[in-house]
Design an enzyme around this catalytic site. Structure first.
Site, PDB file in Angstrom:
ATOM      1  CD  GLU A   1      43.321  32.221  75.310  1.00 46.73           C
ATOM      2  OE1 GLU A   1      42.101  32.338  75.122  1.00 46.73           O
ATOM      3  OE2 GLU A   1      44.113  33.188  75.337  1.00 46.73           O
TER       4      GLU A   1
ATOM      5  NE  ARG B   1      30.311  27.681  77.314  1.00 48.78           N
ATOM      6  CZ  ARG B   1      31.585  27.955  77.076  1.00 48.78           C
ATOM      7  NH1 ARG B   1      32.036  28.118  75.872  1.00 48.78           N
ATOM      8  NH2 ARG B   1      32.437  28.060  78.075  1.00 48.78           N
TER       9      ARG B   1
ATOM     10  CE  LYS C   1      39.838  28.135  79.464  1.00 49.57           C
ATOM     11  NZ  LYS C   1      40.729  28.370  78.356  1.00 49.57           N
TER      12      LYS C   1
HETATM   13  P1  ATP Z   1      36.185  29.505  78.994  1.00 50.71           P
HETATM   14  O1  ATP Z   1      35.157  30.540  78.684  1.00 50.71           O
HETATM   15  O2  ATP Z   1      35.901  28.723  80.199  1.00 50.71           O
HETATM   16  O3  ATP Z   1      37.563  30.076  78.956  1.00 50.71           O
HETATM   17  P2  ATP Z   1      36.700  28.651  76.356  1.00 50.71           P
HETATM   18  O4  ATP Z   1      35.769  28.019  75.390  1.00 50.71           O
HETATM   19  O5  ATP Z   1      37.140  30.040  76.092  1.00 50.71           O
HETATM   20  O6  ATP Z   1      36.083  28.476  77.779  1.00 50.71           O
HETATM   21  P3  ATP Z   1      39.003  27.236  75.488  1.00 50.71           P
HETATM   22  O7  ATP Z   1      40.254  26.974  76.220  1.00 50.71           O
HETATM   23  O8  ATP Z   1      39.054  28.119  74.317  1.00 50.71           O
HETATM   24  O9  ATP Z   1      37.972  27.776  76.569  1.00 50.71           O
HETATM   25  O10 ATP Z   1      38.284  25.874  75.118  1.00 50.71           O
HETATM   26  C1  ATP Z   1      38.883  24.734  74.586  1.00 50.71           C
HETATM   27  C2  ATP Z   1      37.812  23.865  74.006  1.00 50.71           C
HETATM   28  O11 ATP Z   1      36.878  23.490  75.016  1.00 50.71           O
HETATM   29  C3  ATP Z   1      37.031  24.601  72.946  1.00 50.71           C
HETATM   30  O12 ATP Z   1      36.864  23.748  71.841  1.00 50.71           O
HETATM   31  C4  ATP Z   1      35.733  24.923  73.614  1.00 50.71           C
HETATM   32  O13 ATP Z   1      34.691  24.996  72.695  1.00 50.71           O
HETATM   33  C5  ATP Z   1      35.578  23.760  74.584  1.00 50.71           C
HETATM   34  N1  ATP Z   1      34.724  24.122  75.722  1.00 50.71           N
HETATM   35  C6  ATP Z   1      34.914  25.135  76.580  1.00 50.71           C
HETATM   36  N2  ATP Z   1      33.893  25.223  77.457  1.00 50.71           N
HETATM   37  C7  ATP Z   1      33.041  24.222  77.138  1.00 50.71           C
HETATM   38  C8  ATP Z   1      31.793  23.782  77.664  1.00 50.71           C
HETATM   39  N3  ATP Z   1      31.213  24.385  78.702  1.00 50.71           N
HETATM   40  N4  ATP Z   1      31.191  22.715  77.078  1.00 50.71           N
HETATM   41  C9  ATP Z   1      31.778  22.089  76.042  1.00 50.71           C
HETATM   42  N5  ATP Z   1      32.941  22.451  75.496  1.00 50.71           N
HETATM   43  C10 ATP Z   1      33.584  23.514  76.029  1.00 50.71           C
HETATM   44 MG    MG Z   2      37.800  31.760  77.231  1.00 51.07          MG
HETATM   45 MG    MG Z   3      38.290  30.108  73.698  1.00 55.80          MG
END
Ligand code: ATP
Ligand code: MG
Ligand code: MG
Length: 558
Positions: A32, A258, A268
């Protein structure tokens, strides 16, 4: 292809290919665009693009952009740069979930027509009450039995801006008593009267993540949709949509743990707060666990890919030790970083018997390999002159220190200058406060690259630069941003666990002359000091700024 033990997806894919279920592996990385990517995303990128590479398939980059108010072009640009820098290239054009808004709208209509979705007027509070909880089944919404015609008309009115935000929402009609809360008639479209960075003013209703993700996967022909474990409970919903919509392909969702690392935060939102509150200088501050921060810190893309490989793909969870990441970084730099000399806390050292006859214009050139065991990296020239700088910490007047304890220069004794002569400290000059301003030493002739004569026993080897030809540099040293092993665990206030002064800028450092002509982002081992990188932005003509990447050896845990 052979399955590897640390990635459970290999066995699944091997079987899908062997059975003919899929001819090709198609994955996607779906960030995102609401912030910069961090180390956890780096792992996800390596996993998704890595699978596509291993199986000669494809990996798409898709911006999952269903929350326009938090998203921006700045983040879209930064994410693309990060993915490329990590060494990956997406298949075809960049994609956006918003590319599918028209199709998703049609899918919503399809659900309505099939009696599988309805417009619900419950407000947030009422909807929560109707949903029940894990112990208690929910209750059907009073709007659940609206006719198809009424739902079509109301949904159209939603799209046309005829309702205020929150006045109503489109919900999938599934099962209000499902033990899986995600299946209790989840909202699939809500009203948001905000413009979108890709679609402008076209929409005032936006599909929610669950209604968007799987269908986008299906539209792109994704075979293996890999996400993190918190989406496990969403999988039945993912499958429900795929089964109940006329989608062109049948993707499957797989979850893995994760990546969490100690002494840092990987969210983020939390990283954004560090930027917004001015704790760091920006998303790419070298202390940040963002991809751009780590890049600026001097971590190489190869090292991060190696780290991801070490972490592997599993469902076991756990917290990875920062030492594992640091090990990957250090190993890579030890193999690849050219050596250089930098004196960080300089004191003058004069050679009393400098041989002008051996020198050209006062300079005797010493030749050193750029890397001790990689001759292909070439050699470098170190100008040796009558006055040098050495580090204050490498000299002592305390002659009682044992040879074992202090392998450096002691008053009246010998030490070797790296790549140069063996010298002996013979006189010390001090100012009125008693601070040493100059050390006078004599060199032992014929000792460059040669064993010293009988009776000359250097205590060790120290680094040095020519005082007249060295270049002044700023060296920035970093500490961990957080002083707590789990700064945000269980809702802990991570802001209360920031390390005081995690940045130290040393202004008056002296580097060997060749470092004035390197390029931003070039890494070095400053001999005996650690690994450093020329700053991506601030290194340039007339301003030599280096960031410390990591120490030479693992520091003992505090
Ligand atoms: P954040 O909470 O940091 O915003 P998010 O999962 O909401 O993380 P996205 O932009 O939706 O962020 O993530 C893009 C991809 O990266 C998704 O497939 C998510 O599962 C993966 N991802 C995010 N954080 C991790 C992590 N700590 N370890 C492995 N994969 C991750
Ligand atoms: Mg997020
Ligand atoms: Mg997300």
């Amino acid at each position: 292809t052979t399955a590897s033990a640390n990635n459970f997806l290999h066995a699944i894919i091997d079987e899908d290919l062997a059975s003919g279920k899929h001819q090709e592996v198609v994955t996607r990385f779906p960030p995102e665009p609401n912030g910069f990517l961090h180390i956890g995303h780096a792992h996800s990128i390596c996993v998704n693009f890595g699978l596509a590479m291993k199986y000669q398939g494809r990996c798409n980059l898709r911006f999952d952009d269903t929350n326009p108010e938090k998203e921006s072009q700045e983040f879209i640009d930064a994410i693309q740069e990060d993915v490329k820098w990590l060494g990956f290239d997406w298949a075809g054009d960049v994609r956006y979930s918003s590319d599918y808004f028209d199709t998703l709208y049609d899918y919503a209509i399809y659900l309505i027509k099939a009696g599988n979705a309805y417009v619900c007027d419950l407000n947030a509070e009422q909807a929560k009450e109707y949903r029940g909880n894990l112990k208690q089944p929910g209750k059907n919404s009073p709007y659940r039995e609206r006719s198809v015609e009424e739902n079509l008309a109301l949904f159209e009115k939603m799209r046309d801006g005829g309702f205020e935000e929150g006045a109503c929402a489109l919900r999938a009609k599934i099962d209000m008593s499902s033990p899986n809360m995600n299946m209790r008639d989840p909202i699939i479209y809500r009203i948001r009267k905000v413009p979108h960075h890709q679609t402008g003013d076209k929409w005032c209703i936006y599909p929610i993540y669950d209604f968007t993700h799987g269908q986008s996967d299906a539209l792109e022909g994704i075979t293996h949709s890999i996400c993190t474990l918190e989406f496990e409970g969403h999988r039945p919903l993912y499958e429900w949509f795929i089964e109940n919509l006329p989608v062109p392909s049948q993707p499957k969702q797989y979850e893995f743990s994760r990546l969490n690392i100690n002494y840092t935060v990987t969210s983020k939102r939390k990283l954004k707060s560090l930027v917004d509150e001015g704790v760091v200088e920006g998303w790419d501050d070298p202390r940040m666990p963002t991809i751009s921060g780590m890049r600026r810190r001097g971590y190489s893309a190869q090292a991060l890919r190696n780290f991801s490989e070490m972490v592997g793909v599993n469902r076991a969870g756990g917290i990875v030790d920062m030492g594992m990441l640091e090990h990957a970084i250090r190993t890579d730099l030890n193999d690849n970083a050219p050596r250089a000399m930098c004196v960080m806390n300089a004191v003058k050292l004069s050679i009393t018997n400098f041989d002008q006859a051996k020198a050209m214009d006062g300079v005797e050139m010493m030749t050193q390999p750029c890397h001790p065991n990689k001759p292909e990296m070439g050699e470098r020239q170190l100008p040796f002159t009558e006055t040098l700088y050495i580090d204050r910490a490498d000299f002592t007047e305390d002659t009682t220190l044992s040879r074992k304890k202090f392998k450096r220069l002691v008053f009246g004794e010998y030490v070797r200058l790296r790549g140069g002569y063996v010298i002996k400290a013979e006189e010390v000059v001090k100012d009125e406060q008693g601070t040493i301003t100059e050390i006078k030493a004599s060199l032992v002739p014929g000792t460059v690259g040669e064993t010293p004569p009988e009776g000359v026993k250097p205590r060790g080897v120290i680094h040095w630069v020519s005082a007249t030809l060295a270049q002044k540099a700023t060296v920035r040293i970093y500490e961990r941003l957080f002083d707590h092993e789990a700064p945000d665990f269980g809702g802990r206030d991570y802001m209360a666990h920031l390390t005081d002064n995690s940045l130290h800028a040393l202004e008056g450092c002296w580097v060997e002359p060749s470092l004035a002509n390197t390029t931003p982002e070039q890494s070095f081992q400053f001999e005996r000091e650690g690994y450093f990188v020329a700053d991506r932005y601030e290194y340039g003509e007339g301003r030599l700024v280096f960031n410390k990447t990591i120490s030479l050896v693992e520091s003992k845990s505090k």
